[in-house]
Scaffold this motif. Structure first.
Motif, PDB file in Angstrom:
ATOM      1  N   THR A  67       0.807  -1.227   0.000  1.00 22.57           N
ATOM      2  CA  THR A  67       0.000   0.000   0.000  1.00 22.57           C
ATOM      3  C   THR A  67       0.838   1.275   0.000  1.00 22.57           C
ATOM      4  O   THR A  67       0.288   2.370   0.086  1.00 22.57           O
ATOM      5  CB  THR A  67      -0.949   0.016   1.206  1.00 22.57           C
ATOM      6  OG1 THR A  67      -0.185  -0.100   2.425  1.00 22.57           O
ATOM      7  CG2 THR A  67      -1.946  -1.128   1.137  1.00 22.57           C
ATOM      8  N   ARG A  68       2.154   1.163  -0.073  1.00 26.69           N
ATOM      9  CA  ARG A  68       2.987   2.370  -0.091  1.00 26.69           C
ATOM     10  C   ARG A  68       2.654   3.203  -1.338  1.00 26.69           C
ATOM     11  O   ARG A  68       2.164   2.678  -2.344  1.00 26.69           O
ATOM     12  CB  ARG A  68       4.460   2.008  -0.080  1.00 26.69           C
ATOM     13  CG  ARG A  68       4.971   1.399  -1.378  1.00 26.69           C
ATOM     14  CD  ARG A  68       6.396   0.922  -1.222  1.00 26.69           C
ATOM     15  NE  ARG A  68       6.991   0.494  -2.482  1.00 26.69           N
ATOM     16  CZ  ARG A  68       6.829  -0.683  -3.026  1.00 26.69           C
ATOM     17  NH1 ARG A  68       6.054  -1.588  -2.404  1.00 26.69           N
ATOM     18  NH2 ARG A  68       7.410  -0.990  -4.180  1.00 26.69           N
ATOM     19  N   ARG A  69       2.940   4.482  -1.238  1.00 26.85           N
ATOM     20  CA  ARG A  69       2.678   5.386  -2.356  1.00 26.85           C
ATOM     21  C   ARG A  69       3.967   6.082  -2.770  1.00 26.85           C
ATOM     22  O   ARG A  69       4.913   6.158  -2.004  1.00 26.85           O
ATOM     23  CB  ARG A  69       1.641   6.443  -1.951  1.00 26.85           C
ATOM     24  CG  ARG A  69       0.281   5.883  -1.571  1.00 26.85           C
ATOM     25  CD  ARG A  69      -0.619   6.994  -1.073  1.00 26.85           C
ATOM     26  NE  ARG A  69      -1.928   6.501  -0.647  1.00 26.85           N
ATOM     27  CZ  ARG A  69      -2.851   7.249  -0.050  1.00 26.85           C
ATOM     28  NH1 ARG A  69      -2.582   8.527   0.207  1.00 26.85           N
ATOM     29  NH2 ARG A  69      -4.005   6.728   0.303  1.00 26.85           N
ATOM     30  N   LEU A  70       3.956   6.599  -3.991  1.00 25.75           N
ATOM     31  CA  LEU A  70       5.096   7.355  -4.481  1.00 25.75           C
ATOM     32  C   LEU A  70       4.762   8.843  -4.463  1.00 25.75           C
ATOM     33  O   LEU A  70       3.654   9.246  -4.804  1.00 25.75           O
ATOM     34  CB  LEU A  70       5.462   6.923  -5.907  1.00 25.75           C
ATOM     35  CG  LEU A  70       6.027   5.507  -6.053  1.00 25.75           C
ATOM     36  CD1 LEU A  70       6.265   5.198  -7.529  1.00 25.75           C
ATOM     37  CD2 LEU A  70       7.329   5.358  -5.274  1.00 25.75           C
ATOM     38  N   SER A  71       5.726   9.633  -4.033  1.00 21.01           N
ATOM     39  CA  SER A  71       5.575  11.083  -4.039  1.00 21.01           C
ATOM     40  C   SER A  71       6.790  11.696  -4.710  1.00 21.01           C
ATOM     41  O   SER A  71       7.723  11.000  -5.108  1.00 21.01           O
ATOM     42  CB  SER A  71       5.447  11.610  -2.607  1.00 21.01           C
ATOM     43  OG  SER A  71       6.705  11.547  -1.943  1.00 21.01           O
TER      44      SER A  71
ATOM     45  N   THR B  11      -4.228  -0.602   6.362  1.00 22.97           N
ATOM     46  CA  THR B  11      -3.316   0.522   6.572  1.00 22.97           C
ATOM     47  C   THR B  11      -3.951   1.812   6.081  1.00 22.97           C
ATOM     48  O   THR B  11      -4.815   1.812   5.194  1.00 22.97           O
ATOM     49  CB  THR B  11      -1.995   0.301   5.823  1.00 22.97           C
ATOM     50  OG1 THR B  11      -2.261   0.237   4.414  1.00 22.97           O
ATOM     51  CG2 THR B  11      -1.319  -0.986   6.268  1.00 22.97           C
ATOM     52  N   GLU B  12      -3.492   2.914   6.672  1.00 21.70           N
ATOM     53  CA  GLU B  12      -3.974   4.235   6.267  1.00 21.70           C
ATOM     54  C   GLU B  12      -2.838   5.244   6.304  1.00 21.70           C
ATOM     55  O   GLU B  12      -1.859   5.075   7.039  1.00 21.70           O
ATOM     56  CB  GLU B  12      -5.095   4.722   7.197  1.00 21.70           C
ATOM     57  CG  GLU B  12      -6.409   3.990   7.045  1.00 21.70           C
ATOM     58  CD  GLU B  12      -7.513   4.655   7.846  1.00 21.70           C
ATOM     59  OE1 GLU B  12      -7.642   5.889   7.763  1.00 21.70           O
ATOM     60  OE2 GLU B  12      -8.218   3.941   8.575  1.00 21.70           O
ATOM     61  N   PHE B  13      -3.011   6.308   5.516  1.00 15.56           N
ATOM     62  CA  PHE B  13      -2.101   7.441   5.547  1.00 15.56           C
ATOM     63  C   PHE B  13      -2.812   8.563   6.300  1.00 15.56           C
ATOM     64  O   PHE B  13      -3.787   9.125   5.800  1.00 15.56           O
ATOM     65  CB  PHE B  13      -1.752   7.903   4.136  1.00 15.56           C
ATOM     66  CG  PHE B  13      -1.013   6.871   3.322  1.00 15.56           C
ATOM     67  CD1 PHE B  13       0.358   6.934   3.178  1.00 15.56           C
ATOM     68  CD2 PHE B  13      -1.698   5.835   2.696  1.00 15.56           C
ATOM     69  CE1 PHE B  13       1.039   5.985   2.429  1.00 15.56           C
ATOM     70  CE2 PHE B  13      -1.032   4.885   1.940  1.00 15.56           C
ATOM     71  CZ  PHE B  13       0.345   4.958   1.813  1.00 15.56           C
ATOM     72  N   VAL B  14      -2.342   8.864   7.483  1.00  7.89           N
ATOM     73  CA  VAL B  14      -2.989   9.873   8.322  1.00  7.89           C
ATOM     74  C   VAL B  14      -1.966  10.955   8.646  1.00  7.89           C
ATOM     75  O   VAL B  14      -0.972  10.699   9.328  1.00  7.89           O
ATOM     76  CB  VAL B  14      -3.551   9.260   9.617  1.00  7.89           C
ATOM     77  CG1 VAL B  14      -4.232  10.338  10.461  1.00  7.89           C
ATOM     78  CG2 VAL B  14      -4.534   8.142   9.296  1.00  7.89           C
ATOM     79  N   GLY B  15      -2.210  12.151   8.137  1.00 11.39           N
ATOM     80  CA  GLY B  15      -1.280  13.245   8.349  1.00 11.39           C
ATOM     81  C   GLY B  15      -1.244  13.688   9.800  1.00 11.39           C
ATOM     82  O   GLY B  15      -2.205  13.539  10.551  1.00 11.39           O
ATOM     83  N   GLY B  16      -0.119  14.206  10.202  1.00 11.45           N
ATOM     84  CA  GLY B  16       0.051  14.702  11.566  1.00 11.45           C
ATOM     85  C   GLY B  16       1.311  15.523  11.657  1.00 11.45           C
ATOM     86  O   GLY B  16       2.128  15.547  10.733  1.00 11.45           O
ATOM     87  N   GLU B  17       1.462  16.218  12.749  1.00  7.15           N
ATOM     88  CA  GLU B  17       2.644  17.052  12.923  1.00  7.15           C
ATOM     89  C   GLU B  17       3.882  16.174  13.029  1.00  7.15           C
ATOM     90  O   GLU B  17       3.922  15.219  13.798  1.00  7.15           O
ATOM     91  CB  GLU B  17       2.513  17.905  14.186  1.00  7.15           C
ATOM     92  CG  GLU B  17       3.688  18.846  14.403  1.00  7.15           C
ATOM     93  CD  GLU B  17       3.525  19.679  15.651  1.00  7.15           C
ATOM     94  OE1 GLU B  17       4.455  20.430  15.979  1.00  7.15           O
ATOM     95  OE2 GLU B  17       2.468  19.577  16.298  1.00  7.15           O
TER      96      GLU B  17
END
Length: 215
Positions: free
Chosen positions: A42-46, A117-123
């Motif tokens: 589930t990884r992503r490319l940026s 899995t999830e991508f959850v933004g945070g500081e």
């Protein structure tokens, strides 16, 4: 070969933490390996490279969950460290802090595990992590490393100067500066005066190896 290396690392990690034998068909290492596989899938490319999911939810059946009773906190801690270590070894970044949660699902049979899995933004909260197991957060103030008991990260080594080096946050991440130490500060085997760091960089001060974690 990559998966075998992951499994070997998980074995060493869990052997240190769990002294109680688990005779069920589901072992802690199997949960960790399943998480690592899901992270890879589930990884992503940026534009800055691959990004790892940072929030992982694990579902166990009632029978397996009962066998982990009293070990849940240690299990979650080790699973979170598994995700961090795997991300470092593969060059993945995070969008927020790593978090693992474990739930019970009555419909899951013993020996099975489900992972989402999830991508959850945070500081971002960069950390300095050393090979002896210690860690310290890198906040707004620089983190000074040295032999003096008055610095933020103490290394009791005669080869380390009293104020040896310092880490500080930048717009891109974290940088390190040598504070005119006697024996020098090394990044990936090269003596440096000041340089930006990535999670894959190996920092050597005295005989201690360190790395940074960006989120």
């Amino acid at each position: 070969m990559v998966l075998k290396g992951v499994e070997n690392r998980l074995e060493r990690m869990f052997e240190k933490t769990f002294s109680r034998p688990f005779k069920s068909s589901l072992q802690p290492i199997e949960i960790g390996t399943r998480i690592v596989r899901e992270v890879d899938l589930t990884r992503r490319l940026s534009s800055q490279g691959p990004i790892s999911p940072n929030e992982i939810r694990v579902w166990l059946g009632p029978a397996d969950a009962a066998r982990f009773e009293g070990f849940q906190k240690s299990l979650v801690s080790e699973l979170e460290e598994t995700v961090r270590q795997h991300a470092v070894s593969e060059g993945f970044s995070f969008v927020g802090p790593v978090k693992v949660e474990v739930f019970i699902d009555d419909d899951i049979k013993a020996g099975n595990v489900e992972v989402k899995t999830e991508f959850v933004g945070g500081e971002s909260q960069p950390r300095l992590i050393s090979s002896d197991g210690r860690s310290v957060n890198i906040g707004e103030r620089p983190v000074v490393i040295g032999r003096s008991p008055e610095v933020e990260f103490v290394i009791n080594d005669s080869n380390v100067s009293r104020r040896h080096a310092e880490l500080w946050r930048t717009n891109e991440g974290v940088a390190i500066r040598d504070l005119q130490s006697t024996n020098g500060t090394y990044v990936n085997g090269h003596r440096v005066s000041a340089v930006s760091l990535s999670p894959r960089d190996d920092i050597t001060i005295g005989t201690l190896h360190l790395r940074i974690e960006l989120a």
